[in-house]
Write an enzyme that holds these catalytic residues in place. Structure first.
Site, PDB file in Angstrom:
ATOM      1  N   ILE A  94      41.771  79.463  20.498  1.00 36.05           N
ATOM      2  CA  ILE A  94      42.383  78.454  19.637  1.00 36.05           C
ATOM      3  C   ILE A  94      42.842  79.257  18.389  1.00 36.05           C
ATOM      4  CG2 ILE A  94      42.112  76.374  18.496  1.00 36.05           C
ATOM      5  CD1 ILE A  94      40.398  75.304  20.722  1.00 36.05           C
ATOM      6  N   HIS A 111      52.078  78.213  29.249  1.00 36.36           N
ATOM      7  CA  HIS A 111      50.938  77.189  29.743  1.00 36.36           C
ATOM      8  C   HIS A 111      51.375  76.828  31.232  1.00 36.36           C
ATOM      9  CE1 HIS A 111      47.817  74.744  29.754  1.00 36.36           C
ATOM     10  NE2 HIS A 111      48.430  73.748  30.151  1.00 36.36           N
TER      11      HIS A 111
HETATM   12  C1  GRF Z   1      48.805  81.872  32.868  1.00 33.03           C
HETATM   13  O1  GRF Z   1      48.608  80.655  33.617  1.00 33.03           O
HETATM   14  C2  GRF Z   1      49.192  81.297  31.592  1.00 33.03           C
HETATM   15  O2  GRF Z   1      49.825  80.256  31.386  1.00 33.03           O
HETATM   16  C3  GRF Z   1      47.876  80.703  30.923  1.00 33.03           C
HETATM   17  O3  GRF Z   1      46.773  81.693  31.568  1.00 33.03           O
HETATM   18  C4  GRF Z   1      47.179  82.378  32.416  1.00 33.03           C
HETATM   19  C5  GRF Z   1      47.348  83.908  31.922  1.00 33.03           C
HETATM   20  O4  GRF Z   1      47.680  84.586  33.382  1.00 33.03           O
HETATM   21  N1  GRF Z   1      47.929  80.667  29.465  1.00 33.03           N
HETATM   22  P1  GRF Z   1      47.908  86.318  33.278  1.00 33.03           P
HETATM   23  O5  GRF Z   1      46.768  86.969  32.616  1.00 33.03           O
HETATM   24  O6  GRF Z   1      49.131  86.420  32.497  1.00 33.03           O
HETATM   25  O7  GRF Z   1      47.930  86.661  34.574  1.00 33.03           O
END
Ligand code: GRF
Length: 221
Positions: A94, A111
């Protein structure tokens, strides 16, 4: 072309980082990744960055007494690399106003849900539990709060009858890799303006702020 220097913050596998690395490798892409920072030493994304010849930093959060103290270190590191925009790509921390005030209207997050639904951990799992029939992902400007801030771009994907958490997450992740470079392009070209609660984009013909993934023909029953 003078590419805009961007900092990418990660905690894990870094597939979104990889999508940004690949986009930035294109000659006509307006951004370059100046530094990749991870709070986890073993984040595979750090390896991806090293392989691409991008400077990396492992900044462990644990020794810092407050979130603000840790964010001060983040800001110092980002500034040392001349960063103008910050991308949170699976950064599992955060963040505080220390980071946001240093880069006002210049922090993006991705996200895996159609925000404002299902912020926090495991967006795809939350979507399945809720029984929604449409899921997706969101790139948004970052404000204080968990996955809070104005929506820049969203992709909607169908939830299919046989989905489990992993199949749905994979379908969403594929779209994340499309969305994040697109949003970063807008940012680096100066076409994205983030003000509190509001994201404005100067769209060009053929561009849209949403992407709709159809149900595959063999799943229509
Ligand atoms: C993704 O699903 C992103 O949306 C979320 O965390 C995950 C990260 O995946 N915030 P990566 O490390 O980019 O493969």
């Amino acid at each position: 072309m003078d590419k805009v220097p961007v900092g990418v913050l990660i905690s894990g596998s870094g597939t979104n980082l990889q999508a940004l690395i690949d986009a930035c490798a294109e000659p006509d892409f307006p951004a370059r990744i100046a530094v990749v920072i991870s709070n986890r030493k073993r984040a595979h994304g750090l390896e991806r960055a090293r392989r691409a010849g991008i400077p990396t930093a492992w900044l462990w959060h644990r020794p810092h007494p407050t979130r603000e103290a840790y964010d001060t270190l983040l800001v110092d590191t980002l500034r040392a690399h001349g960063v103008q925009w910050v991308c949170l790509a699976g950064f599992m921390r955060i963040i505080t106003s220390v980071l946001l005030d240093a880069f006002p209207g210049r922090v993006l997050n991705i996200h895996p849900s159609l925000l404002p639904a299902f912020p926090g951990l495991d967006g795809p799992g939350q979507a399945l539990d809720a029984g929604v029939r449409i899921a997706g992902c969101t790139v948004h400007g970052v404000e204080l709060g968990v996955d809070a801030g104005p929506i820049v771009l969203q992709a909607a994907v169908p939830v299919l009858p046989d989905d489990d958490r992993d199949t749905l997450a994979a379908r969403i992740l594929t779209q994340e890799h499309v969305l994040f470079p697109r949003a970063l392009r807008w940012a680096a070209e100066g076409r994205l303006r983030l003000t509190p609660g509001r994201a404005e984009v100067d769209l060009r013909p053929g561009e849209a702020r949403h992407l709709l993934v159809p149900v595959p023909p063999d799943e229509r029953r």
